[in-house]
Design an enzyme around this catalytic site. Structure first.
Site, PDB file in Angstrom:
ATOM      1  N   TYR A  10      -2.241  -0.390  10.100  1.00 35.75           N
ATOM      2  CA  TYR A  10      -2.342  -1.042   8.696  1.00 35.75           C
ATOM      3  C   TYR A  10      -1.068  -0.803   7.769  1.00 35.75           C
ATOM      4  CZ  TYR A  10      -4.037  -1.109   3.809  1.00 35.75           C
ATOM      5  OH  TYR A  10      -4.151  -1.681   2.539  1.00 35.75           O
ATOM      6  N   SER A  34       0.960  -1.324   0.007  1.00 35.84           N
ATOM      7  CA  SER A  34       0.165  -0.081   0.081  1.00 35.84           C
ATOM      8  C   SER A  34       0.842   1.364   0.123  1.00 35.84           C
ATOM      9  CB  SER A  34      -0.780  -0.024   1.142  1.00 35.84           C
ATOM     10  OG  SER A  34      -1.463   1.380   1.456  1.00 35.84           O
TER      11      SER A  34
END
Length: 347
Positions: A158, A133
């Site tokens: 995350y 990501s």
């Protein structure tokens, strides 16, 4: 039919946004796709089931309901199915939700990923691609974000789990010669998207006449990337397992973080044209023909002010070039949204 080195592709998170679009494209190109998903309730399960209904119309698609954090079930899958290549898109997504439920991220994104690495090692998978990501860039301020940059300062759990995936994949590439490619996705949007994403929330609220929350007073910038461009990038990388970088030198002071002496590679997949959030909202307003009621808010914990992808490596290695303009992508999303949720033009 084109003769391919890889025929059987395991796609985890196949009922998810990117997983659905990738699986659909693979099926159209003649691959056999084994789709894995746990169909969790992080967002509307009916949306996931609707995606699956489309995929299951293809004879080349097999669905297995499974959580990759369950090692026994994952091992049984690999024992019973021939798997040439794995694309791991299964993950607990969302930066803000990681503030509320950190354990979900560890189970899915860390434990699940280790399980998958082990199965790829034991069952001789030829190439593992995995979703990383843009959030791994965290506190970085140098733009555009490059795979050459250090990413040791994440600002959300995350992001930390995604960075851990990159590190674990490198270990398996080094110790077991498992070719691993990490793909850092940049703010993906489009039809069949996730309901927790900003563009989805904005569209829904505007059509319902409710106010939208505009964080950082609309001054954030994001490298919005249309789903078809993301899938094109994945397809192009998929059949090119990373080769050792023969120029990589373990003794230099600043070795390249994006490659290795092992079969390991990291790529950014983005649009390389960041858009200010307020401009993004104005595009949605224009296409809907409705002005949004805006509530301007401060930054939320875990967010970053801007993202922008340096995609030079992806362009050079596989000829990737994003093609879909923002207005076109939003028009396609709004059209899908109105059709799927049966929202009339004047509703």
């Amino acid at each position: 039919m084109v003769e391919r080195e890889y025929k059987n592709v395991l796609v985890t998170g196949a009922a998810g946004f990117i997983g659905y679009h990738l699986s659909k494209r693979l099926l159209e190109e003649g691959f056999q796709v084994i789709g894995v998903d746990n169909l969790n309730s992080y967002y509307d399960v009916n949306l996931k089931k609707s995606r699956l209904e489309i995929l299951e119309k293809s004879e080349g698609f097999t669905f297995v309901r499974l959580d990759i954090s369950e090692l026994k079930g994952l091992e049984e899958l690999f024992q019973n199915r021939e798997v040439d290549l794995v694309v791991n898109l299964a993950a607990q997504a969302g930066v803000r939700y990681s503030l509320e439920n950190p354990h979900a991220y560890v189970e899915s994104n860390v434990v699940g990923f280790v399980n998958l690495l082990e199965c790829c090692r034991l069952y001789n998978v030829k190439h593992l691609l995995f979703a990383s990501s843009s959030s791994v860039y965290g506190a970085n301020r140098q733009m555009p974000f490059s795979v050459r940059h250090n990413v040791d300062h994440p600002v959300s759990l995350y992001a930390a789990t995604k960075k851990s995936n990159e590190l674990m994949a490198h270990v398996y590439a080094h110790l077991y010669q498992l070719p691993c490619t990490g793909l850092r996705f940049f703010t993906v949007y489009g039809p069949w998207g996730r309901p927790d994403m900003a563009y989805f929330l904005f569209t829904k609220a505007i059509l319902e006449g409710r106010p939208i929350k505009v964080f950082n007073h609309g001054r954030m910038k994001r490298d919005f990337t249309y789903i078809d461009d993301i899938v094109e990038g994945v397809i192009r990388v998929m059949e090119r397992p990373p080769m050792p970088n023969l120029l990589w030198d373990r003794d230099i002071k600043s070795p390249d973080p994006g490659s290795s002496w092992a079969g390991y590679r990291i790529y950014n997949i983005g649009n390389n044209r960041p858009v200010e959030l307020i401009k993004f909202i104005e595009t949605i307003e224009s296409i809907l023909g409705i002005k949004a009621k805006k509530e301007f808010c401060d930054m939320q914990p875990g967010d970053v002010t801007a993202t922008c992808a340096d995609i030079d490596d992806l362009m050079e290695d596989v000829g990737f070039r994003p093609e879909v303009e923002l207005e076109t992508g939003i028009e396609r999303f709004v059209s899908w949204y109105r059709t799927y949720y049966k929202v009339g033009i004047n509703s």
